[in-house]
Design a protein around this motif. Structure first.
Motif, PDB file in Angstrom:
ATOM      1  N   GLY A  34      37.019  59.342  96.880  1.00 24.48           N
ATOM      2  CA  GLY A  34      37.800  60.513  97.482  1.00 24.48           C
ATOM      3  C   GLY A  34      36.872  61.914  97.372  1.00 24.48           C
ATOM      4  O   GLY A  34      36.000  61.592  96.814  1.00 24.48           O
ATOM      5  N   GLU A  35      37.215  62.876  97.712  1.00 25.82           N
ATOM      6  CA  GLU A  35      36.379  64.086  97.707  1.00 25.82           C
ATOM      7  C   GLU A  35      36.431  64.584  96.321  1.00 25.82           C
ATOM      8  O   GLU A  35      37.517  65.192  96.144  1.00 25.82           O
ATOM      9  CB  GLU A  35      36.700  64.990  98.930  1.00 25.82           C
ATOM     10  CG  GLU A  35      36.009  66.367  98.734  1.00 25.82           C
ATOM     11  CD  GLU A  35      36.287  67.269  99.828  1.00 25.82           C
ATOM     12  OE1 GLU A  35      35.444  68.235 100.054  1.00 25.82           O
ATOM     13  OE2 GLU A  35      37.140  67.023 100.623  1.00 25.82           O
ATOM     14  N   ARG A  40      39.429  67.115  89.935  1.00 27.50           N
ATOM     15  CA  ARG A  40      40.183  67.441  91.070  1.00 27.50           C
ATOM     16  C   ARG A  40      39.394  67.326  92.358  1.00 27.50           C
ATOM     17  O   ARG A  40      38.154  67.228  92.539  1.00 27.50           O
ATOM     18  CB  ARG A  40      40.206  69.178  90.906  1.00 27.50           C
ATOM     19  CG  ARG A  40      41.152  69.413  89.632  1.00 27.50           C
ATOM     20  CD  ARG A  40      41.843  70.988  89.704  1.00 27.50           C
ATOM     21  NE  ARG A  40      42.137  71.362  88.463  1.00 27.50           N
ATOM     22  CZ  ARG A  40      43.314  70.923  87.861  1.00 27.50           C
ATOM     23  NH1 ARG A  40      44.063  70.045  88.397  1.00 27.50           N
ATOM     24  NH2 ARG A  40      43.677  71.576  86.588  1.00 27.50           N
ATOM     25  N   GLY A  41      40.210  67.052  93.320  1.00 29.33           N
ATOM     26  CA  GLY A  41      39.708  66.695  94.604  1.00 29.33           C
ATOM     27  C   GLY A  41      40.711  66.341  95.853  1.00 29.33           C
ATOM     28  O   GLY A  41      41.970  66.931  95.664  1.00 29.33           O
ATOM     29  N   GLN A  42      40.451  65.618  96.589  1.00 32.49           N
ATOM     30  CA  GLN A  42      41.432  65.357  97.994  1.00 32.49           C
ATOM     31  C   GLN A  42      41.235  63.825  98.228  1.00 32.49           C
ATOM     32  O   GLN A  42      40.054  63.517  98.127  1.00 32.49           O
ATOM     33  CB  GLN A  42      41.036  66.420  99.127  1.00 32.49           C
ATOM     34  CG  GLN A  42      41.148  67.781  98.776  1.00 32.49           C
ATOM     35  CD  GLN A  42      40.824  68.528  99.997  1.00 32.49           C
ATOM     36  OE1 GLN A  42      40.124  68.132 100.916  1.00 32.49           O
ATOM     37  NE2 GLN A  42      41.018  69.812 100.335  1.00 32.49           N
ATOM     38  N   GLY A  43      42.150  63.284  98.385  1.00 36.12           N
ATOM     39  CA  GLY A  43      42.455  61.796  98.697  1.00 36.12           C
ATOM     40  C   GLY A  43      41.777  60.982  97.576  1.00 36.12           C
ATOM     41  O   GLY A  43      41.221  59.971  97.925  1.00 36.12           O
ATOM     42  N   GLU A  55      46.691  62.241  94.459  1.00 43.00           N
ATOM     43  CA  GLU A  55      45.614  62.228  95.375  1.00 43.00           C
ATOM     44  C   GLU A  55      44.771  63.593  95.159  1.00 43.00           C
ATOM     45  O   GLU A  55      43.705  63.764  95.714  1.00 43.00           O
ATOM     46  CB  GLU A  55      46.357  62.094  96.796  1.00 43.00           C
ATOM     47  CG  GLU A  55      46.629  60.891  97.148  1.00 43.00           C
ATOM     48  CD  GLU A  55      47.206  60.802  98.692  1.00 43.00           C
ATOM     49  OE1 GLU A  55      47.072  62.057  99.163  1.00 43.00           O
ATOM     50  OE2 GLU A  55      47.256  60.087  99.155  1.00 43.00           O
ATOM     51  N   GLU A  56      45.303  64.447  94.239  1.00 46.82           N
ATOM     52  CA  GLU A  56      44.568  65.862  94.079  1.00 46.82           C
ATOM     53  C   GLU A  56      44.103  65.834  92.659  1.00 46.82           C
ATOM     54  O   GLU A  56      42.940  66.527  92.281  1.00 46.82           O
ATOM     55  CB  GLU A  56      45.443  67.085  94.447  1.00 46.82           C
ATOM     56  CG  GLU A  56      45.657  66.940  96.092  1.00 46.82           C
ATOM     57  CD  GLU A  56      46.596  68.205  96.244  1.00 46.82           C
ATOM     58  OE1 GLU A  56      47.187  68.873  95.277  1.00 46.82           O
ATOM     59  OE2 GLU A  56      46.600  68.421  97.563  1.00 46.82           O
TER      60      GLU A  56
END
Length: 98
Positions: free
Chosen positions: A72-73, A52-55, A37-38
């Motif tokens: 995702g972000e 790289r990110g979130q969700g 998720e990251e």
């Protein structure tokens, strides 16, 4: 003087489209090295691409066509040389935990 070098090694185009930092579409992908998720790590014709990110969630994957779509972000994109994935000092996983 304009630089018109062709960086694609297989003749397939390598493109990245980011929509509102919420969706990223990538062409020219040859392999998915790892994902969670990251972090999503992809091999492309032009090197290893780390997202790289979130969700983060891979919602489309077609390696025959080299297409990947991720939701995702999106926080960061980073390219590294393919040789950086597996080196003399162990490999990708052993280097991650140093």
């Amino acid at each position: 003087m304009e630089d018109k070098r062709n960086f694609s090694r297989t003749g397939k185009p390598h493109n990245i489209t980011i929509e509102n930092r919420e969706r990223i579409s990538i062409s020219g992908v040859t392999n998915v090295v790892s994902f969670d998720e990251e972090t999503v790590i992809l091999e492309t014709d032009l090197g290893v691409l780390t997202i790289r990110g979130q969700g983060l969630h891979i919602n489309k994957l077609n390696l025959d066509d080299g297409q990947v779509s991720i939701d995702g972000e999106v926080i960061n994109l980073n390219y590294s040389d393919k040789s950086g994935l597996i080196g003399k000092s162990g490999g990708f996983i052993s280097r991650m935990f140093r």
